[in-house]
Design an enzyme around this catalytic site. Structure first.
Site, PDB file in Angstrom:
ATOM      1  N   ASP A  62       2.885  -3.552 -11.060  1.00 28.88           N
ATOM      2  CA  ASP A  62       2.031  -4.725 -10.951  1.00 28.88           C
ATOM      3  C   ASP A  62       0.902  -4.594  -9.944  1.00 28.88           C
ATOM      4  O   ASP A  62       0.352  -5.584  -9.478  1.00 28.88           O
ATOM      5  CB  ASP A  62       2.903  -5.922 -10.566  1.00 28.88           C
ATOM      6  CG  ASP A  62       3.787  -5.596  -9.367  1.00 28.88           C
ATOM      7  OD1 ASP A  62       3.409  -4.703  -8.587  1.00 28.88           O
ATOM      8  OD2 ASP A  62       4.854  -6.219  -9.217  1.00 28.88           O
ATOM      9  N   GLU A 108       8.529  -0.640 -15.749  1.00 29.63           N
ATOM     10  CA  GLU A 108       8.912  -1.791 -14.905  1.00 29.63           C
ATOM     11  C   GLU A 108       8.236  -3.073 -15.436  1.00 29.63           C
ATOM     12  O   GLU A 108       7.590  -3.825 -14.709  1.00 29.63           O
ATOM     13  CB  GLU A 108       8.553  -1.585 -13.429  1.00 29.63           C
ATOM     14  CG  GLU A 108       9.295  -2.494 -12.468  1.00 29.63           C
ATOM     15  CD  GLU A 108       8.879  -2.305 -11.011  1.00 29.63           C
ATOM     16  OE1 GLU A 108       7.713  -2.558 -10.668  1.00 29.63           O
ATOM     17  OE2 GLU A 108       9.731  -1.892 -10.212  1.00 29.63           O
ATOM     18  N   GLU A 159       0.245  -9.831  -7.675  1.00 28.29           N
ATOM     19  CA  GLU A 159       1.100  -9.040  -8.569  1.00 28.29           C
ATOM     20  C   GLU A 159       1.608  -9.828  -9.777  1.00 28.29           C
ATOM     21  O   GLU A 159       1.734  -9.270 -10.871  1.00 28.29           O
ATOM     22  CB  GLU A 159       2.268  -8.441  -7.792  1.00 28.29           C
ATOM     23  CG  GLU A 159       1.882  -7.329  -6.813  1.00 28.29           C
ATOM     24  CD  GLU A 159       1.390  -7.837  -5.467  1.00 28.29           C
ATOM     25  OE1 GLU A 159       1.351  -9.069  -5.244  1.00 28.29           O
ATOM     26  OE2 GLU A 159       1.023  -7.004  -4.602  1.00 28.29           O
ATOM     27  N   HIS A 186       4.338  -6.205   4.307  1.00 30.07           N
ATOM     28  CA  HIS A 186       2.955  -5.932   3.885  1.00 30.07           C
ATOM     29  C   HIS A 186       2.353  -6.966   2.938  1.00 30.07           C
ATOM     30  O   HIS A 186       1.153  -6.939   2.676  1.00 30.07           O
ATOM     31  CB  HIS A 186       2.846  -4.544   3.229  1.00 30.07           C
ATOM     32  CG  HIS A 186       3.500  -4.475   1.857  1.00 30.07           C
ATOM     33  ND1 HIS A 186       2.874  -4.923   0.721  1.00 30.07           N
ATOM     34  CD2 HIS A 186       4.701  -4.033   1.458  1.00 30.07           C
ATOM     35  CE1 HIS A 186       3.675  -4.734  -0.319  1.00 30.07           C
ATOM     36  NE2 HIS A 186       4.793  -4.202   0.098  1.00 30.07           N
ATOM     37  N   ARG A 217       0.462  -9.493   0.645  1.00 27.60           N
ATOM     38  CA  ARG A 217      -0.812 -10.199   0.832  1.00 27.60           C
ATOM     39  C   ARG A 217      -0.646 -11.700   1.050  1.00 27.60           C
ATOM     40  O   ARG A 217      -1.361 -12.294   1.854  1.00 27.60           O
ATOM     41  CB  ARG A 217      -1.710 -10.003  -0.405  1.00 27.60           C
ATOM     42  CG  ARG A 217      -2.669  -8.858  -0.268  1.00 27.60           C
ATOM     43  CD  ARG A 217      -3.386  -8.534  -1.555  1.00 27.60           C
ATOM     44  NE  ARG A 217      -3.856  -7.164  -1.443  1.00 27.60           N
ATOM     45  CZ  ARG A 217      -5.103  -6.810  -1.151  1.00 27.60           C
ATOM     46  NH1 ARG A 217      -6.027  -7.724  -0.951  1.00 27.60           N
ATOM     47  NH2 ARG A 217      -5.439  -5.550  -1.050  1.00 27.60           N
ATOM     48  N   HIS A 242       3.188  -0.494   7.804  1.00 25.68           N
ATOM     49  CA  HIS A 242       2.260  -0.210   6.692  1.00 25.68           C
ATOM     50  C   HIS A 242       0.893   0.176   7.253  1.00 25.68           C
ATOM     51  O   HIS A 242       0.502  -0.289   8.323  1.00 25.68           O
ATOM     52  CB  HIS A 242       2.150  -1.485   5.844  1.00 25.68           C
ATOM     53  CG  HIS A 242       1.559  -1.278   4.485  1.00 25.68           C
ATOM     54  ND1 HIS A 242       0.210  -1.113   4.280  1.00 25.68           N
ATOM     55  CD2 HIS A 242       2.135  -1.226   3.256  1.00 25.68           C
ATOM     56  CE1 HIS A 242      -0.018  -0.968   2.981  1.00 25.68           C
ATOM     57  NE2 HIS A 242       1.133  -1.036   2.334  1.00 25.68           N
TER      58      HIS A 242
HETATM   59  C1  UD1 Z   1      -0.784  -2.536  -2.545  1.00 24.79           C
HETATM   60  C2  UD1 Z   1      -0.496  -3.324  -3.830  1.00 24.79           C
HETATM   61  C3  UD1 Z   1       0.842  -4.038  -3.741  1.00 24.79           C
HETATM   62  C4  UD1 Z   1       1.951  -3.086  -3.326  1.00 24.79           C
HETATM   63  C5  UD1 Z   1       1.550  -2.375  -2.051  1.00 24.79           C
HETATM   64  C6  UD1 Z   1       2.598  -1.366  -1.675  1.00 24.79           C
HETATM   65  C7  UD1 Z   1      -2.365  -4.361  -5.056  1.00 24.79           C
HETATM   66  C8  UD1 Z   1      -3.241  -5.541  -5.157  1.00 24.79           C
HETATM   67  N1  UD1 Z   1      -1.513  -4.372  -4.011  1.00 24.79           N
HETATM   68  O1  UD1 Z   1      -1.000  -3.484  -1.498  1.00 24.79           O
HETATM   69  O2  UD1 Z   1       1.161  -4.592  -5.021  1.00 24.79           O
HETATM   70  O3  UD1 Z   1       3.123  -3.845  -3.108  1.00 24.79           O
HETATM   71  O4  UD1 Z   1       0.302  -1.696  -2.249  1.00 24.79           O
HETATM   72  O5  UD1 Z   1       2.425  -0.870  -0.384  1.00 24.79           O
HETATM   73  O6  UD1 Z   1      -2.432  -3.481  -5.861  1.00 24.79           O
HETATM   74  N2  UD1 Z   1      -4.227   1.953   3.639  1.00 24.79           N
HETATM   75  C9  UD1 Z   1      -4.462   3.187   4.218  1.00 24.79           C
HETATM   76  N3  UD1 Z   1      -3.769   4.283   3.765  1.00 24.79           N
HETATM   77  C10 UD1 Z   1      -2.826   4.196   2.807  1.00 24.79           C
HETATM   78  C11 UD1 Z   1      -2.585   2.938   2.220  1.00 24.79           C
HETATM   79  C12 UD1 Z   1      -3.292   1.825   2.640  1.00 24.79           C
HETATM   80  O7  UD1 Z   1      -5.287   3.314   5.105  1.00 24.79           O
HETATM   81  O8  UD1 Z   1      -2.216   5.211   2.456  1.00 24.79           O
HETATM   82  C13 UD1 Z   1      -4.986   0.772   4.121  1.00 24.79           C
HETATM   83  C14 UD1 Z   1      -6.452   0.768   3.684  1.00 24.79           C
HETATM   84  O9  UD1 Z   1      -7.211   0.255   4.724  1.00 24.79           O
HETATM   85  C15 UD1 Z   1      -6.443  -0.189   2.509  1.00 24.79           C
HETATM   86  C16 UD1 Z   1      -5.394  -1.185   2.947  1.00 24.79           C
HETATM   87  O10 UD1 Z   1      -4.394  -0.409   3.589  1.00 24.79           O
HETATM   88  O11 UD1 Z   1      -7.692  -0.796   2.307  1.00 24.79           O
HETATM   89  C17 UD1 Z   1      -4.795  -2.044   1.858  1.00 24.79           C
HETATM   90  O12 UD1 Z   1      -4.373  -1.273   0.758  1.00 24.79           O
HETATM   91  P1  UD1 Z   1      -4.311  -1.975  -0.718  1.00 24.79           P
HETATM   92  O13 UD1 Z   1      -3.799  -0.985  -1.697  1.00 24.79           O
HETATM   93  O14 UD1 Z   1      -5.600  -2.647  -0.994  1.00 24.79           O
HETATM   94  O15 UD1 Z   1      -3.267  -3.145  -0.541  1.00 24.79           O
HETATM   95  P2  UD1 Z   1      -1.747  -3.143  -0.141  1.00 24.79           P
HETATM   96  O16 UD1 Z   1      -1.581  -4.373   0.696  1.00 24.79           O
HETATM   97  O17 UD1 Z   1      -1.315  -1.821   0.371  1.00 24.79           O
HETATM   98  N1  UDP Z   2       9.036   3.375   1.792  1.00 24.33           N
HETATM   99  C1  UDP Z   2       8.823   4.637   2.361  1.00 24.33           C
HETATM  100  N2  UDP Z   2       8.469   4.700   3.694  1.00 24.33           N
HETATM  101  C2  UDP Z   2       8.334   3.590   4.463  1.00 24.33           C
HETATM  102  C3  UDP Z   2       8.539   2.315   3.872  1.00 24.33           C
HETATM  103  C4  UDP Z   2       8.891   2.243   2.525  1.00 24.33           C
HETATM  104  O1  UDP Z   2       8.946   5.660   1.694  1.00 24.33           O
HETATM  105  O2  UDP Z   2       8.034   3.728   5.654  1.00 24.33           O
HETATM  106  C5  UDP Z   2       9.391   3.289   0.352  1.00 24.33           C
HETATM  107  C6  UDP Z   2      10.619   2.467   0.007  1.00 24.33           C
HETATM  108  O3  UDP Z   2      11.787   3.278   0.030  1.00 24.33           O
HETATM  109  C7  UDP Z   2      10.290   1.938  -1.381  1.00 24.33           C
HETATM  110  C8  UDP Z   2       8.771   1.850  -1.387  1.00 24.33           C
HETATM  111  O4  UDP Z   2       8.309   2.612  -0.271  1.00 24.33           O
HETATM  112  O5  UDP Z   2      10.681   2.852  -2.403  1.00 24.33           O
HETATM  113  C9  UDP Z   2       8.318   0.428  -1.265  1.00 24.33           C
HETATM  114  O6  UDP Z   2       6.938   0.386  -1.044  1.00 24.33           O
HETATM  115  P1  UDP Z   2       6.197  -0.909  -0.535  1.00 24.33           P
HETATM  116  O7  UDP Z   2       7.152  -1.771   0.236  1.00 24.33           O
HETATM  117  O8  UDP Z   2       4.962  -0.445   0.125  1.00 24.33           O
HETATM  118  O9  UDP Z   2       5.756  -1.619  -1.893  1.00 24.33           O
HETATM  119  P2  UDP Z   2       6.452  -2.654  -2.888  1.00 24.33           P
HETATM  120  O10 UDP Z   2       7.738  -2.068  -3.355  1.00 24.33           O
HETATM  121  O11 UDP Z   2       6.627  -3.950  -2.142  1.00 24.33           O
HETATM  122  O12 UDP Z   2       5.446  -2.811  -3.979  1.00 24.33           O
END
Ligand code: UD1
Ligand code: UDP
Length: 384
Positions: free
Chosen positions: A97, A119, A133, A210, A212, A243
């Site tokens: 999602d 999923e 999501e 994390h 939103r 995160h």
């Molecule tokens: C995204 C997904 C969410 C998922 C989550 C898992 C959307 C809208 N949201 O949210 O469904 O649950 O990932 O973690 O698709 N960033 C880094 N390095 C990384 C990852 C993130 O620097 O490896 C920072 C960046 O500044 C980026 C920000 O995190 O802009 C947000 O990342 P983004 O993918 O937009 O949203 P998430 O809140 O991570």
């Molecule tokens: N996870 C990881 N390292 C971390 C935190 C989470 O590998 O420090 C893994 C966790 O085991 C799970 C996945 O990341 O499989 C969950 O990701 P996240 O919580 O970012 O996203 P969501 O599942 O809420 O979309």
């Protein structure tokens, strides 16, 4: 020529959940595999690909700090379309999602390429939570040709929305395949403090956050609650792999400064995170994937959300929804730490999300959809 399945993914949880499927596709005698990452996450995505030994065939590299949802959507559509035109896969598989998955599904749909939704059918039944999501997953359902529901609960959600039964297979969640293939390896922690903690037998509260819809005051409340728990429980160690999102860090970290029993780490590599899950006493999270993994390790999970699209472990008694109220978080963690009967009632190892064969069922269902071979019996634990 064997049909070509293109898997498109971009964030940490998608990477973890597609990794076992990509492996199974590579081993398939009837299908071929090609991978595209969007790079919606950069470091957290690359780390998972490294662990599972996956080298993507294409990388759109779209991540920008402070990226908006519309920018993610636009950059994925623009980046993926020429690849779809050049490669012409027989199916495009997306996971879950995220905005990557909905954008990729849309790009494939516009090219009239069948979309396989891994999923599928999770529903909180509240369009504003999780945001965005719940909307993303409903949009993807509308344009998918094959719906791979992890449980019979998600299958029932799809059926209620009018999705044809013959286009749904119940596979189990592939996160359980990933977990079972990883957790038993007992991988060492890079951080010596975590290694010492894991061997010490001391109580551990493992926290991830994390979402939103929790950004802002709710996430500040999470930070304050963690600080209050750490001050009140000197024997406890709080482990917080934070995160990478700066919005999350700015809300939570200021509340934790100077607390010796709060270990804030960078996101843990998947093998280290699953080992910390298996060591933890209590898990406090707003993550979807962690809600699925922790129950199979018998860990009580307190979920900092008002609702969940994953009711199976709540029904089994291992997961409790507690919202984001600061006092409630403090109360529920304290209760689990000090009420042995309550702890024992929640610490049941249950596997409502999968049996480790979800990837096998997924590949069989895709092959069947493309006119090749038979499906495997549906995964079924929870009656609807
Ligand atoms: C995204 C997904 C969410 C998922 C989550 C898992 C959307 C809208 N949201 O949210 O469904 O649950 O990932 O973690 O698709 N960033 C880094 N390095 C990384 C990852 C993130 O620097 O490896 C920072 C960046 O500044 C980026 C920000 O995190 O802009 C947000 O990342 P983004 O993918 O937009 O949203 P998430 O809140 O991570
Ligand atoms: N996870 C990881 N390292 C971390 C935190 C989470 O590998 O420090 C893994 C966790 O085991 C799970 C996945 O990341 O499989 C969950 O990701 P996240 O919580 O970012 O996203 P969501 O599942 O809420 O979309």
């Amino acid at each position: 020529m064997k049909p070509l399945v293109m898997t498109v993914y971009g964030t940490r949880p998608e990477a973890i959940k597609v990794a076992p499927v990509i492996r199974a596709l590579e081993d398939s005698s009837v299908l071929r595999s090609i991978t595209v990452v969007t790079g919606q996450h950069r470091e957290m995505l690359d780390e998972v690909n490294d662990i599972f030994g996956i080298v993507p065939d294409h990388d759109l590299d779209i991540m920008k700090h402070g990226q908006t949802l519309a920018q993610i959507l636009g950059r994925v559509l623009e980046g993926l379309d020429p690849i779809l035109e050049a490669v012409r896969p027989d199916a495009v598989m997306v996971q879950g999602d995220t905005t990557t998955s909905t954008a990729a599904a849309l790009a494939a749909f516009y090219r009239q390429i069948p979309v396989v939704h891994l999923e599928a059918g999770l529903r909180s039944h509240d369009i504003s939570s999780p945001f965005p999501e719940e909307a993303n997953r409903k949009i993807t359902t509308q344009i998918s040709a094959l719906h791979l529901a992890p449980t019979s609960v998600s299958r029932a959600n799809l059926m209620r929305e009018g999705v044809a039964a013959e286009t749904i297979a119940v596979t189990g969640n592939t996160v359980i395949d990933a977990l079972l293939g990883t957790v038993d390896k007992h991988l060492p922690f890079t951080d010596p403090a975590l290694e010492e903690l894991a061997g010490s037998g001391r109580p551990v509260l493992l926290v991830t956050t994390h979402r939103r819809e929790n950004w802002g005051e709710a996430m500040h409340g999470v930070g304050r609650a963690i600080a209050r728990i750490a001050r009140a429980e000197p024997e406890l160690t709080v482990v917080l792999p934070i995160h990478r999102n700066p919005v999350v860090r700015e809300a939570v970290l200021p509340h934790l400064a100077g607390l010796a029993n709060v270990l804030v780490t960078e996101p843990l590599a998947y093998g280290q995170f699953t080992r910390m899950l298996s060591v933890a006493t209590v898990v406090l999270t707003d993550s979807g994937g962690v809600q699925e993994e922790a129950p199979s390790l018998g860990k009580p999970v307190l979920v900092m959300r008002e609702n969940t699209e994953r009711p199976e472990a709540v029904d089994a008694g291992t997961v409790m929804l507690i919202g984001t109220d600061e006092q409630r978080i403090v109360d529920e963690v304290t209760r689990l730490l000090h009420d042995a009967d309550h702890y024992a009632a929640m610490a049941n190892a249950v596997n409502p999300y999968g049996d480790g064969r979800a990837s096998e069922r997924t590949v069989a269902a895709i092959a069947h959809h493309l006119g090749l071979g038979e499906r495997i019996d549906d995964f079924g634990v929870i009656a609807t």
